[in-house]
Design a protein around this motif. Structure first.
Motif, mmCIF file in Angstrom:
data_model
loop_
_atom_site.group_PDB
_atom_site.id
_atom_site.type_symbol
_atom_site.label_atom_id
_atom_site.label_comp_id
_atom_site.label_asym_id
_atom_site.label_seq_id
_atom_site.Cartn_x
_atom_site.Cartn_y
_atom_site.Cartn_z
ATOM 1 N N ALA A 289 0.874 -1.145 0.235
ATOM 2 C CA ALA A 289 0.208 0.075 -0.024
ATOM 3 C C ALA A 289 1.018 1.880 -0.275
ATOM 4 N N CYS A 290 2.505 1.027 0.546
ATOM 5 C CA CYS A 290 2.881 2.634 0.394
ATOM 6 C C CYS A 290 2.804 2.615 -0.797
ATOM 7 N N ILE A 291 3.122 4.014 -1.351
ATOM 8 C CA ILE A 291 3.061 4.596 -3.123
ATOM 9 C C ILE A 291 4.161 5.119 -3.077
ATOM 10 N N GLY A 292 4.979 5.608 -1.673
ATOM 11 C CA GLY A 292 6.442 6.010 -2.062
ATOM 12 C C GLY A 292 6.052 7.610 -2.298
ATOM 13 N N CYS A 293 4.994 8.236 -1.178
ATOM 14 C CA CYS A 293 4.654 9.834 -1.211
ATOM 15 C C CYS A 293 5.779 10.323 -0.552
ATOM 16 N N ALA A 294 6.831 9.978 0.219
ATOM 17 C CA ALA A 294 7.310 10.816 1.117
ATOM 18 C C ALA A 294 6.888 11.350 2.401
ATOM 19 N N ALA A 295 5.407 11.172 2.213
ATOM 20 C CA ALA A 295 4.761 11.897 3.431
ATOM 21 C C ALA A 295 5.558 12.266 4.722
ATOM 22 N N CYS A 296 5.790 10.341 5.359
ATOM 23 C CA CYS A 296 6.327 9.823 5.798
ATOM 24 C C CYS A 296 7.526 11.100 6.412
ATOM 25 N N ILE A 297 8.229 11.062 5.594
ATOM 26 C CA ILE A 297 9.666 11.699 5.389
ATOM 27 C C ILE A 297 9.373 12.855 5.911
ATOM 28 N N ASP A 298 8.754 13.861 5.280
ATOM 29 C CA ASP A 298 8.870 15.139 6.040
ATOM 30 C C ASP A 298 8.460 15.022 7.133
ATOM 31 N N ALA A 299 6.943 14.272 7.283
ATOM 32 C CA ALA A 299 6.361 14.437 9.374
ATOM 33 C C ALA A 299 7.343 13.376 10.257
ATOM 34 N N CYS A 300 8.410 12.945 10.128
ATOM 35 C CA CYS A 300 9.127 12.305 10.757
ATOM 36 C C CYS A 300 10.351 13.509 10.795
ATOM 37 N N ASP A 301 10.782 13.816 9.811
ATOM 38 C CA ASP A 301 11.977 15.173 10.250
ATOM 39 C C ASP A 301 11.692 15.745 10.880
ATOM 40 N N SER A 302 10.409 16.412 10.645
ATOM 41 C CA SER A 302 9.931 18.152 11.853
ATOM 42 C C SER A 302 10.025 17.298 12.942
ATOM 43 N N ILE A 303 9.573 16.380 13.373
ATOM 44 C CA ILE A 303 10.092 15.450 14.761
ATOM 45 C C ILE A 303 11.363 15.654 15.204
ATOM 46 N N MET A 304 11.732 15.206 14.523
ATOM 47 C CA MET A 304 13.544 15.100 14.209
ATOM 48 C C MET A 304 13.885 16.259 14.596
ATOM 49 N N ASP A 305 13.278 17.237 13.899
ATOM 50 C CA ASP A 305 14.124 18.237 14.105
ATOM 51 C C ASP A 305 13.666 19.017 15.626
ATOM 52 N N ARG A 306 12.549 18.758 16.261
ATOM 53 C CA ARG A 306 11.654 19.529 16.901
ATOM 54 C C ARG A 306 12.810 19.038 18.020
ATOM 55 N N MET A 307 13.201 17.160 18.468
ATOM 56 C CA MET A 307 13.846 16.737 19.653
ATOM 57 C C MET A 307 15.311 16.980 19.400
ATOM 58 N N GLY A 308 15.881 17.583 18.400
ATOM 59 C CA GLY A 308 16.715 18.147 18.296
ATOM 60 C C GLY A 308 17.747 16.520 17.900
ATOM 61 N N TYR A 309 17.039 15.523 17.452
ATOM 62 C CA TYR A 309 17.543 14.105 16.787
ATOM 63 C C TYR A 309 18.327 14.661 15.264
ATOM 64 N N ALA A 310 19.135 13.509 14.748
ATOM 65 C CA ALA A 310 19.257 13.922 13.102
ATOM 66 C C ALA A 310 18.548 13.139 12.826
ATOM 67 N N ARG A 311 18.092 13.962 11.076
ATOM 68 C CA ARG A 311 17.212 13.410 10.003
ATOM 69 C C ARG A 311 17.440 12.172 9.236
ATOM 70 N N GLY A 312 16.344 10.988 8.964
ATOM 71 C CA GLY A 312 16.715 10.426 8.243
ATOM 72 C C GLY A 312 16.369 9.521 9.178
ATOM 73 N N LEU A 313 15.561 9.302 10.308
ATOM 74 C CA LEU A 313 15.118 8.015 10.184
ATOM 75 C C LEU A 313 14.197 7.813 10.029
ATOM 76 N N VAL A 314 13.074 8.380 8.959
ATOM 77 C CA VAL A 314 12.130 7.649 7.933
ATOM 78 C C VAL A 314 13.167 8.530 6.695
ATOM 79 N N GLY A 315 13.228 7.259 5.491
ATOM 80 C CA GLY A 315 14.154 8.264 4.542
ATOM 81 C C GLY A 315 14.341 6.887 3.265
ATOM 82 N N TYR A 316 14.595 8.021 2.081
ATOM 83 C CA TYR A 316 15.135 7.153 1.473
ATOM 84 C C TYR A 316 16.312 5.895 1.080
ATOM 85 N N SER A 317 16.115 5.327 1.832
ATOM 86 C CA SER A 317 16.917 3.750 1.841
ATOM 87 C C SER A 317 17.195 2.880 0.929
ATOM 88 N N SER A 318 18.108 1.674 1.216
ATOM 89 C CA SER A 318 17.715 0.496 0.152
ATOM 90 C C SER A 318 17.917 -0.654 1.419
#
Length: 471
Positions: free
Chosen positions: A294-323
């Motif tokens: 069901a994942c269409i690869g829209c990367a909405a979850c990447i943007d959402a997770c990156d915004s939370i990581m910024d608020r927490m002071g963590y590095a981005r990329g917890l959810v991201g494009y990877s292999s």
């Protein structure tokens, strides 16, 4: 022999990953997405904007006094700016479709379902309809409360406004689509005066309903259950395909915590289990459960997770494009045999299509021999009758001359020079007389050559036979 073998029923707990025990859509009801911002959302908006500009704007362009892009089924002509295509040129359409298929294969092997997430019309129109929901009914929590609230004047007003916007977009989409097959200015004028024909009206209503239902009501169900691409994409992935992924090694164990706390001291990973990645997903899945159909690869979850990581002071990329290889600790290989093979095949087909399009003859000639085998004219010569079908595929009027090629002992009778308008068809009856009857009886090959007097490079030929009795 009457004794039965003892049996015991054992309850087995399936050892499947969490995603396999869930439905394709994580929500049992409609998916209410949350508003968010981010790099990939902006990238998707640019792609959607270009697609809408191309779709809604192209057909309003003019070229030499006509609609620039028009596929006239009634006249069997396809106008694309300065070029006119005929049913005989459908081989080019086949080549274009093959190129699109290989392009889709290439991008899927490289980066998964980016076509689905960024520029697929179903996804683009669904995002447009979701935007209409946010404008009329508010953000996610407001829409959930509104859906659960009893009917009232306010709820009726908001729902009416939403469906009015949906219908407006659907009607505009339908008129635009039908406008590629019938002149759009004439279509709009006829719709405004209620003088539209039954066929055009049927297709406008049909595509209005299809857009309204697919983008407004079915949405993710189209991507999950109806789209064949979602079914065969998995066989095209390999361990180096870039897909939207959750880094479980970094994120687990997940759990809430204070912003300034030390997650390692609490035995936690970087995932704070905020559910933001689920709330922004247009198909309602949890990307933390792994790759799902069901994942269409829209990367909405990447943007959402990156915004939370910024608020927490963590590095981005917890959810991201990877292999898959990178998640296992390896290094992603961008250049690999299958990807290079698709790229080479795609490049060669594009070159071939460009060559075929540029070398496409601007003149078409067909010869139809009269059903009568032969006749004798007043001079005692044997004649055969032919009907030449000439098609001027250029955008200018042309003068053509008809000749016989390498035909000693034969004479072409009738009109030799004709004028044909731009994009027109002319049926030209001619006769061929045999001036030398010393040859053998039976049929002999004959070739007609037609060339343009205005553009000598435009030349075409067609073969037929001449039937003559023995003298």
């Amino acid at each position: 022999m009457s004794e039965r073998i003892p049996a015991q029923v054992i309850e087995v707990t399936p050892s499947l990953p969490p995603a396999a025990n869930k439905p394709l859509s994580a929500s049992n009801g409609p998916v209410h997405t949350r508003r968010f911002t981010g790099f990939y959302r902006d990238l998707r908006r640019i792609g959607a904007g270009l697609l809408c500009l191309l779709f809604f704007g192209t057909l309003w362009l003019d070229w030499d006094g006509r609609q620039a892009v028009l596929w006239s089924l009634e006249d069997s002509k396809f106008y694309i700016f300065g070029a006119t295509f005929w049913p005989q040129d459908f081989i080019l359409l086949s080549g274009l479709l093959i190129i699109c298929a290989f392009g889709l294969f290439f991008i899927t092997v490289f980066a998964g379902r980016v076509w689905c997430g960024y520029t697929c019309p179903q996804s683009v129109w669904t995002w447009m309809f979701m935007w209409c929901e946010q404008v009329t009914e508010g953000d996610r929590n407001q829409r959930i409360k509104l859906a659960a609230a009893p009917w009232s004047a306010g709820k009726l007003l908001r729902r009416s406004a939403k469906h009015s916007l949906w219908l407006a977009i659907s009607v505009a989409t339908a008129i635009t689509f039908v406008g590629y097959f019938t002149p759009v200015r004439e279509l709009v004028a006829n719709l405004a005066t209620w003088e539209v024909g039954g066929t055009a009206l049927f297709w406008v209503i049909f595509f209005t309903a299809a857009t309204y239902i697919n983008a407004g009501w079915m949405r993710e169900q189209v991507c999950i259950h109806m789209c064949p691409y979602a079914r065969f994409q998995s066989v095209m992935f390999d361990k180096d395909t870039l897909i939207v992924s959750y880094d479980a090694a970094r994120g687990e164990s997940r759990g809430p915590r204070k912003k300034d706390s030390d997650p390692k001291a609490q035995g936690l990973g970087d995932c704070i289990d905020c559910q933001m990645c689920v709330q922004v997903c247009p198909t309602g899945i949890d990307i933390r459960d792994g790759l799902q159909i069901a994942c269409i690869g829209c990367a909405a979850c990447i943007d959402a997770c990156d915004s939370i990581m910024d608020r927490m002071g963590y590095a981005r990329g917890l959810v991201g494009y990877s292999s898959e290889r990178a998640l296992e600790g390896g290094r992603t290989r961008l250049l690999r045999p299958r990807l290079v093979g698709y790229a080479i095949a795609l490049l060669l087909m594009i070159i071939a299509l460009i060559w075929m399009g540029s070398a496409r003859p601007q003149l078409s000639v067909d010869v139809i021999k009269d059903r009568g085998m032969f006749r004798e004219n007043a001079a005692g010569e044997v004649e055969n009758i032919y009907n030449l079908k000439l098609i001027n595929k250029t955008q200018q009027d042309q003068r053509y001359v008809v000749e016989l090629a390498d035909a000693p002992g034969f004479r072409l009778q009738g009109e030799h020079e004709v004028s044909i308008g731009a994009g027109e068809i002319l049926s030209l009856p001619v006769s061929v007389a045999q001036t030398d009857d010393s040859g053998p009886a039976g049929s002999r090959p004959l070739r007609f050559v037609v060339r343009s007097l205005d553009a000598p490079e435009n030349e075409a030929s067609a073969s037929s036979t001449f039937v003559s009795p023995r003298r």
